[in-house]
Design a protein around this motif. Sequence first.
Motif, mmCIF file in Angstrom:
data_model
loop_
_atom_site.group_PDB
_atom_site.id
_atom_site.type_symbol
_atom_site.label_atom_id
_atom_site.label_comp_id
_atom_site.label_asym_id
_atom_site.label_seq_id
_atom_site.Cartn_x
_atom_site.Cartn_y
_atom_site.Cartn_z
ATOM 1 N N ALA A 1 33.349 -27.644 -3.988
ATOM 2 C CA ALA A 1 33.375 -26.808 -1.977
ATOM 3 C C ALA A 1 31.698 -26.375 -1.645
ATOM 4 O O ALA A 1 31.034 -26.319 -0.702
ATOM 5 N N LYS A 2 30.534 -25.994 -2.675
ATOM 6 C CA LYS A 2 29.274 -25.751 -2.238
ATOM 7 C C LYS A 2 28.596 -26.390 -1.149
ATOM 8 O O LYS A 2 28.051 -26.314 -0.741
ATOM 9 N N GLN A 3 28.480 -27.453 -2.323
ATOM 10 C CA GLN A 3 28.578 -28.343 -1.219
ATOM 11 C C GLN A 3 28.865 -29.162 0.359
ATOM 12 O O GLN A 3 28.140 -29.081 1.481
ATOM 13 N N LEU A 4 30.125 -29.214 0.316
ATOM 14 C CA LEU A 4 30.798 -29.076 1.224
ATOM 15 C C LEU A 4 31.148 -28.432 2.188
ATOM 16 O O LEU A 4 31.939 -28.473 3.468
ATOM 17 N N ARG A 5 31.862 -26.787 1.876
ATOM 18 C CA ARG A 5 31.093 -26.014 3.376
ATOM 19 C C ARG A 5 30.825 -25.273 3.264
ATOM 20 O O ARG A 5 29.345 -25.053 2.379
ATOM 21 N N SER A 6 30.448 -24.913 4.359
ATOM 22 C CA SER A 6 29.471 -24.260 4.878
ATOM 23 C C SER A 6 29.292 -23.742 6.897
ATOM 24 O O SER A 6 30.422 -25.114 7.270
ATOM 25 N N ARG A 7 28.844 -23.263 6.503
ATOM 26 C CA ARG A 7 29.298 -22.217 7.979
ATOM 27 C C ARG A 7 28.812 -23.692 9.101
ATOM 28 O O ARG A 7 29.111 -23.528 10.383
ATOM 29 N N ARG A 8 27.602 -23.646 9.156
ATOM 30 C CA ARG A 8 27.026 -24.805 9.962
ATOM 31 C C ARG A 8 28.250 -26.284 10.276
ATOM 32 O O ARG A 8 28.769 -26.154 10.816
ATOM 33 N N ALA A 9 28.949 -26.763 8.856
ATOM 34 C CA ALA A 9 29.929 -27.901 9.209
ATOM 35 C C ALA A 9 31.096 -26.925 9.538
ATOM 36 O O ALA A 9 31.486 -27.995 10.565
ATOM 37 N N ALA A 10 31.295 -25.831 9.342
ATOM 38 C CA ALA A 10 32.625 -25.685 10.387
ATOM 39 C C ALA A 10 32.778 -25.070 11.724
ATOM 40 O O ALA A 10 33.509 -25.539 12.268
ATOM 41 N N LEU A 11 31.285 -25.125 11.726
ATOM 42 C CA LEU A 11 31.174 -24.912 13.327
ATOM 43 C C LEU A 11 31.082 -26.440 14.071
ATOM 44 O O LEU A 11 32.061 -26.665 15.408
ATOM 45 N N GLY A 12 30.407 -26.993 13.696
ATOM 46 C CA GLY A 12 30.532 -29.117 13.589
ATOM 47 C C GLY A 12 31.712 -28.942 13.791
ATOM 48 O O GLY A 12 32.036 -30.005 14.844
ATOM 49 N N ILE A 13 32.645 -28.979 12.612
ATOM 50 C CA ILE A 13 33.776 -29.160 13.118
ATOM 51 C C ILE A 13 35.124 -28.895 13.951
ATOM 52 O O ILE A 13 35.855 -29.537 14.710
ATOM 53 N N CYS A 14 34.521 -27.922 14.419
ATOM 54 C CA CYS A 14 34.800 -27.178 15.315
ATOM 55 C C CYS A 14 35.134 -27.502 16.961
ATOM 56 O O CYS A 14 35.434 -28.217 17.935
ATOM 57 N N ILE A 15 33.213 -27.478 17.255
ATOM 58 C CA ILE A 15 32.886 -28.725 18.300
ATOM 59 C C ILE A 15 33.602 -29.900 18.036
ATOM 60 O O ILE A 15 33.491 -29.970 19.406
ATOM 61 N N LEU A 16 33.591 -30.786 17.178
ATOM 62 C CA LEU A 16 34.718 -31.953 17.046
ATOM 63 C C LEU A 16 34.824 -32.104 17.766
ATOM 64 O O LEU A 16 36.193 -32.852 18.464
ATOM 65 N N VAL A 17 36.640 -30.600 16.967
ATOM 66 C CA VAL A 17 37.327 -30.380 17.901
ATOM 67 C C VAL A 17 37.848 -30.563 19.396
ATOM 68 O O VAL A 17 38.457 -31.229 19.913
ATOM 69 N N TRP A 18 36.593 -29.751 19.701
ATOM 70 C CA TRP A 18 37.203 -29.545 21.019
ATOM 71 C C TRP A 18 36.484 -31.045 21.877
ATOM 72 O O TRP A 18 37.309 -31.583 22.948
ATOM 73 N N VAL A 19 35.782 -31.635 21.116
ATOM 74 C CA VAL A 19 35.256 -33.241 22.121
ATOM 75 C C VAL A 19 36.409 -33.884 21.838
ATOM 76 O O VAL A 19 37.549 -34.889 22.944
ATOM 77 N N VAL A 20 36.773 -34.204 21.101
ATOM 78 C CA VAL A 20 38.898 -34.856 20.456
ATOM 79 C C VAL A 20 39.447 -34.721 21.606
ATOM 80 O O VAL A 20 40.400 -35.859 22.009
ATOM 81 N N VAL A 21 39.663 -33.618 21.606
ATOM 82 C CA VAL A 21 41.152 -33.407 22.203
ATOM 83 C C VAL A 21 40.475 -32.798 23.248
ATOM 84 O O VAL A 21 41.228 -33.914 24.390
ATOM 85 N N LEU A 22 40.032 -33.547 23.979
ATOM 86 C CA LEU A 22 38.807 -32.973 25.945
ATOM 87 C C LEU A 22 39.755 -34.662 26.265
ATOM 88 O O LEU A 22 39.603 -35.095 27.247
ATOM 89 N N GLY A 23 38.877 -35.022 24.810
ATOM 90 C CA GLY A 23 38.699 -37.245 25.119
ATOM 91 C C GLY A 23 40.404 -37.646 25.043
ATOM 92 O O GLY A 23 40.578 -38.315 26.025
ATOM 93 N N GLY A 24 41.030 -37.166 24.729
ATOM 94 C CA GLY A 24 42.670 -37.100 24.282
ATOM 95 C C GLY A 24 42.899 -36.880 25.384
ATOM 96 O O GLY A 24 44.216 -37.877 25.683
ATOM 97 N N THR A 25 42.943 -35.906 26.009
ATOM 98 C CA THR A 25 43.709 -35.189 27.247
ATOM 99 C C THR A 25 43.179 -36.249 28.862
ATOM 100 O O THR A 25 43.690 -35.680 28.954
ATOM 101 N N SER A 26 42.366 -36.885 28.419
ATOM 102 C CA SER A 26 41.824 -37.347 29.327
ATOM 103 C C SER A 26 42.754 -38.233 30.397
ATOM 104 O O SER A 26 42.444 -37.951 32.322
ATOM 105 N N PRO A 27 43.753 -38.711 30.067
ATOM 106 C CA PRO A 27 44.683 -39.610 30.598
ATOM 107 C C PRO A 27 45.348 -39.196 31.249
ATOM 108 O O PRO A 27 46.410 -39.541 31.968
ATOM 109 N N ILE A 28 45.940 -38.152 30.978
ATOM 110 C CA ILE A 28 46.863 -36.885 32.244
ATOM 111 C C ILE A 28 46.430 -36.875 33.598
ATOM 112 O O ILE A 28 47.309 -37.188 34.374
ATOM 113 N N TYR A 29 45.264 -36.832 33.335
ATOM 114 C CA TYR A 29 44.541 -37.373 35.082
ATOM 115 C C TYR A 29 45.749 -38.482 35.609
ATOM 116 O O TYR A 29 45.550 -38.451 36.953
#
Length: 313
Positions: free
Chosen positions: A122-150
């Motif tokens: 966990a010391k190598q896998l977990r970090s605040r930078r990794a958590a921030l990157g995953i949160c940004i990735l979540v936004w990118v994925v859901v924004l792309g996944g909801t684009s067909p709604i238009y």
Amino acid sequence: MKTNCSFTEVDRLMKSLELAIYVPIFVCGLVLNILALVVFCFLLRKWTESTIYMTNLALLDLLLLLLLPFKMHATIHRWEAHHRFLCSFLESLYFVGMYGSIYTIACIAMDRWVAIRHPFRAKQLRSRRAALGICILVWVVVLGGTSPIYSFRTAGNGSFHCFHGFSEKGWRPDVISCLLGFGFVGPALVLVVCSAQSIRTLRQSGKESHKNRACVRIIYSSLCAFLVPFTPSHLGILLQFLVRQDVIQDCMAKTNISLFLQVAMSLANITCCLDALCYYFITREVRTSKQTFTFRRSRSSSQRRATTSISEL
């Protein structure tokens, strides 16, 4: 949808029922999530992976809550034809908030699983930078996944009800399969498996420490915030898909499914309030960890001073 059934009574009932559901959720959720952001951003000086995920979850919940007034307006009033793009934009943001919350809760479960099941890695896998990157990735994925709604709203010159009445494009088998598979079943499996293994590991450790109890509470609160609001709503989507595919043809069943889906989708917004359980336990854990660290540091300082004094005698 080709049907001779009348849904007038269902629509009339939902006009008052949705307002009765949305107003308390809006008020309660707005207060809880604003307070959570204040605590995370200003009162807790120690940022951890958990607080980063919780801050992201609070932002997604706020996005969901700020769209509820538009849903309440659309429940009662029909929108003019020139507002179709605005409607699609708001619908897209609504699903960004909903599925962003789903993925963030699943990420919290995985983060806890790594910390509990693999503490050395966990010391190598977990970090605040990794958590921030995953949160940004979540936004990118859901924004792309909801684009067909238009493309799900049919063009026309007449007025319409926003957040209601998607075209047949929105009920295609491939669309619903992706929605249920990647939007609910996949994250649900990740959440349940990671949570079960984490709880089992904590109980097998034989340590009834405060930190272990806090971790168990966070895990159970995440399960509650996920399964309670999202299971009925996605079950309703599946049943409505079967209606659209003419698998279910009984008129009474169709009206009941329509009512169930609309009530379940309305109640799914309660996740904005249930997430407050996660905020509470995370805040307690961070503050307790901070107090424990301060106590240990002060005790170590006292021991060093005592040792120095003894050596000087």
